[in-house]
Enzyme design. Structure first.
Site, PDB file in Angstrom:
ATOM      1  N   TYR A  88      -2.344 -33.389   4.923  1.00 17.87           N
ATOM      2  CA  TYR A  88      -3.409 -32.562   5.233  1.00 17.87           C
ATOM      3  C   TYR A  88      -2.767 -31.217   5.418  1.00 17.87           C
ATOM      4  CZ  TYR A  88      -5.938 -36.685   6.424  1.00 17.87           C
ATOM      5  OH  TYR A  88      -6.772 -38.019   6.823  1.00 17.87           O
ATOM      6  N   HIS A 110       0.719 -43.553   5.573  1.00 16.72           N
ATOM      7  CA  HIS A 110      -0.503 -43.321   5.539  1.00 16.72           C
ATOM      8  C   HIS A 110      -1.306 -44.466   4.720  1.00 16.72           C
ATOM      9  CE1 HIS A 110      -3.543 -39.770   4.801  1.00 16.72           C
ATOM     10  NE2 HIS A 110      -4.212 -40.881   5.065  1.00 16.72           N
TER      11      HIS A 110
HETATM   12  N1  LIG Z   1      -5.834 -43.533   7.125  1.00 15.01           N
HETATM   13  C1  LIG Z   1      -6.506 -42.955   6.067  1.00 15.01           C
HETATM   14  O1  LIG Z   1      -6.120 -43.389   5.044  1.00 15.01           O
HETATM   15  C2  LIG Z   1      -7.730 -42.094   6.498  1.00 15.01           C
HETATM   16  C3  LIG Z   1      -8.625 -41.960   5.456  1.00 15.01           C
HETATM   17  C4  LIG Z   1      -9.876 -41.344   5.768  1.00 15.01           C
HETATM   18  C5  LIG Z   1      -9.742 -40.740   6.942  1.00 15.01           C
HETATM   19  N2  LIG Z   1      -8.946 -40.756   7.908  1.00 15.01           N
HETATM   20  C6  LIG Z   1      -9.271 -40.153   9.419  1.00 15.01           C
HETATM   21  O2  LIG Z   1     -10.408 -40.184   9.823  1.00 15.01           O
HETATM   22  C7  LIG Z   1     -10.917 -39.002   9.917  1.00 15.01           C
HETATM   23  C8  LIG Z   1     -12.356 -38.951   9.747  1.00 15.01           C
HETATM   24  O3  LIG Z   1     -12.831 -39.760   8.477  1.00 15.01           O
HETATM   25  P1  LIG Z   1     -13.803 -39.202   7.627  1.00 15.01           P
HETATM   26  O4  LIG Z   1     -13.322 -37.904   7.391  1.00 15.01           O
HETATM   27  O5  LIG Z   1     -13.639 -40.016   6.325  1.00 15.01           O
HETATM   28  O6  LIG Z   1     -15.290 -39.400   7.996  1.00 15.01           O
HETATM   29  P2  LIG Z   1     -16.310 -39.369   9.061  1.00 15.01           P
HETATM   30  O7  LIG Z   1     -15.535 -39.325  10.434  1.00 15.01           O
HETATM   31  O8  LIG Z   1     -17.055 -40.727   9.003  1.00 15.01           O
HETATM   32  O9  LIG Z   1     -17.464 -38.265   8.810  1.00 15.01           O
HETATM   33  C9  LIG Z   1     -17.031 -37.046   8.863  1.00 15.01           C
HETATM   34  C10 LIG Z   1     -18.266 -36.032   8.560  1.00 15.01           C
HETATM   35  O10 LIG Z   1     -19.141 -36.580   9.395  1.00 15.01           O
HETATM   36  C11 LIG Z   1     -20.022 -35.324   9.937  1.00 15.01           C
HETATM   37  N3  LIG Z   1     -19.940 -35.334  11.343  1.00 15.01           N
HETATM   38  C12 LIG Z   1     -19.270 -35.578  12.311  1.00 15.01           C
HETATM   39  N4  LIG Z   1     -19.777 -35.688  13.550  1.00 15.01           N
HETATM   40  C13 LIG Z   1     -21.170 -35.732  13.253  1.00 15.01           C
HETATM   41  C14 LIG Z   1     -22.424 -35.609  13.962  1.00 15.01           C
HETATM   42  N5  LIG Z   1     -22.494 -35.993  15.291  1.00 15.01           N
HETATM   43  N6  LIG Z   1     -23.485 -35.397  13.528  1.00 15.01           N
HETATM   44  C15 LIG Z   1     -23.775 -35.038  12.145  1.00 15.01           C
HETATM   45  N7  LIG Z   1     -22.555 -35.152  11.335  1.00 15.01           N
HETATM   46  C16 LIG Z   1     -21.563 -35.475  11.894  1.00 15.01           C
HETATM   47  C17 LIG Z   1     -18.920 -34.123   9.647  1.00 15.01           C
HETATM   48  O11 LIG Z   1     -19.418 -32.830   9.329  1.00 15.01           O
HETATM   49  P3  LIG Z   1     -18.979 -31.580  10.419  1.00 15.01           P
HETATM   50  O12 LIG Z   1     -17.323 -31.473  10.536  1.00 15.01           O
HETATM   51  O13 LIG Z   1     -19.723 -30.454   9.856  1.00 15.01           O
HETATM   52  O14 LIG Z   1     -19.664 -32.077  11.783  1.00 15.01           O
HETATM   53  C18 LIG Z   1     -18.253 -34.649   8.393  1.00 15.01           C
HETATM   54  O15 LIG Z   1     -18.677 -34.291   7.264  1.00 15.01           O
HETATM   55  C19 LIG Z   1     -10.339 -37.967   8.995  1.00 15.01           C
HETATM   56  O16 LIG Z   1     -10.408 -36.763   9.192  1.00 15.01           O
HETATM   57  C20 LIG Z   1      -8.967 -38.662   9.000  1.00 15.01           C
HETATM   58  O17 LIG Z   1      -8.316 -38.037  10.176  1.00 15.01           O
HETATM   59  C21 LIG Z   1      -7.802 -41.449   7.695  1.00 15.01           C
END
Ligand SMILES: NC(=O)c1ccc[n+]([C@@H]2O[C@H](COP(=O)([O-])OP(=O)(O)OC[C@H]3O[C@@H](n4cnc5c(N)ncnc54)[C@H](OP(=O)(O)O)[C@@H]3O)[C@@H](O)[C@H]2O)c1
Length: 306
Positions: free
Chosen positions: A79, A137
């Site tokens: 990132y 990762h």
């Molecule tokens: N280890 C890995 O391979 C891996 C892979 C993917 C992700 N990750 C980690 O997990 C984190 C989160 O996963 P993700 O980004 O895939 O998805 P997520 O947390 O399931 O979804 C994020 C989305 O939901 C929205 N959101 C968050 N809270 C909300 C709420 N209360 N109401 C409405 N919308 C909401 C956010 O928009 P807004 O910002 O506009 O609120 C964003 O568009 C990543 O940032 C990363 O740190 C790790």
């Protein structure tokens, strides 16, 4: 009041985390592709937003997440170098010891750098001399076992307080058990009600590996957020569907890592400690599972593009 969870090396970790992926990150690969359309888009993007403005908003949002109560920050070298996180920590005025900083060794870094080089860049960027949790990762075939050995050295030297892995199936963990005397403290995997991964969670719990859930709210997938079951439970507790899902993770013994750069939604996401789902409600949410993975399967993906 949020709980702390004890890890297998006797340190504690907050029970919920914020994963502030940089907004640009998702479009980066496309923009770097240098096709005529990508070049045009990049110019328009820079003109419209201005990089410094995007960064200032990002720093402000991450600082706010700390102030709102998210002590666990989930980051990865894929990132960026962590310098925006360093600025956000300063801006928040929260002491380093009160935060739980996590970073991951990206797939590219596993192939092209030593883990030491990668971690030192992250530490410098974040303005700290240790992370609380260091993970890889993805279990990149041909690299991750060596990465793990290099991570152990840095752990023994005190550069991280705990070691973890991400995206490991049972067979990846078994491989690590065979080649190492240190058991990962964490396995971070995709989990949400559409993809509950019960067998892998149970396996990790049996081996004293704490599970973290990423994509914990399924990126607000319609198949989840439109479910009448969740709407009904949310109404009962006067909570939102997202709060119900995050609470479900916590009561399953899983640490959800959720991403939001919106201040109101950050407060919403951390405000989940004043109600308890019943066993029936937990079971009903478990039964939503349709085994629908939204991200990549580590046994069937191209690591070079992740
Ligand atoms: N280890 C890995 O391979 C891996 C892979 C993917 C992700 N990750 C980690 O997990 C984190 C989160 O996963 P993700 O980004 O895939 O998805 P997520 O947390 O399931 O979804 C994020 C989305 O939901 C929205 N959101 C968050 N809270 C909300 C709420 N209360 N109401 C409405 N919308 C909401 C956010 O928009 P807004 O910002 O506009 O609120 C964003 O568009 C990543 O940032 C990363 O740190 C790790």
């Amino acid at each position: 009041m949020q709980k702390e969870i004890l890890l297998n090396n006797n340190i504690t970790i907050p029970c919920i985390g914020n994963g502030p992926m940089i907004p640009e990150y998702n479009t980066n690969k496309f923009l770097k592709s240098n096709t005529p359309v990508a070049k045009l888009t990049k110019r328009a993007y820079n003109k419209f937003y201005g990089r410094h403005k995007v960064e200032a908003n990002y720093i402000d949002a991450v600082a706010h997440s700390f102030q709102a109560g998210f002590k666990l920050l989930d980051y990865s070298s894929s990132y960026g170098d962590g310098s925006l996180i360093g600025k956000a920590i300063k801006k928040s005025h929260i002491e380093r010891k009160d935060l739980f900083l996590t970073t991951r060794i990206s797939n590219k870094a596993q192939r092209e750098k030593t883990v030491r080089e990668c971690l030192m860049e992250q530490l410098k960027g974040m303005g700290t001399d240790y992370v609380d949790l260091l993970m890889f990762h993805w279990p990149v075939t041909g690299y991750h076992l060596d990465t793990w050995q290099q991570m152990i050295k840095l752990y023994k030297e005190g550069y991280c307080r705990a070691l973890g892995v991400a995206n490991c199936h049972q067979h990846h963990l078994e491989e690590i058990f065979k080649t190492s005397d240190i058991i990962p403290a964490i396995n971070q995997i995709e989990i949400h009600p559409l993809f509950t991964q019960k067998a892998l969670i149970a396996y990790c719990q049996e081996h004293n590996i704490q599970v973290e859930a990423y994509t914990a709210i399924a990126r607000m997938d319609d198949r989840l957020v439109r479910l009448p079951l969740l709407k009904e439970i949310a109404r009962k507790y006067n909570k939102t569907i997202v709060q119900i899902v995050l609470r479900w993770h916590i009561q399953n013994g899983v640490i959800p890592v959720v991403r939001s750069l919106n201040k109101g939604r950050q407060i919403e996401n951390i405000s989940i400690f004043d109600f308890v789902l019943t066993d029936q409600e937990m079971a009903a949410i478990d039964s939503v599972n349709i085994n629908s993975r939204l991200r990549y399967d580590p046994d069937n993906c191209d690591f070079s593009i992740l």
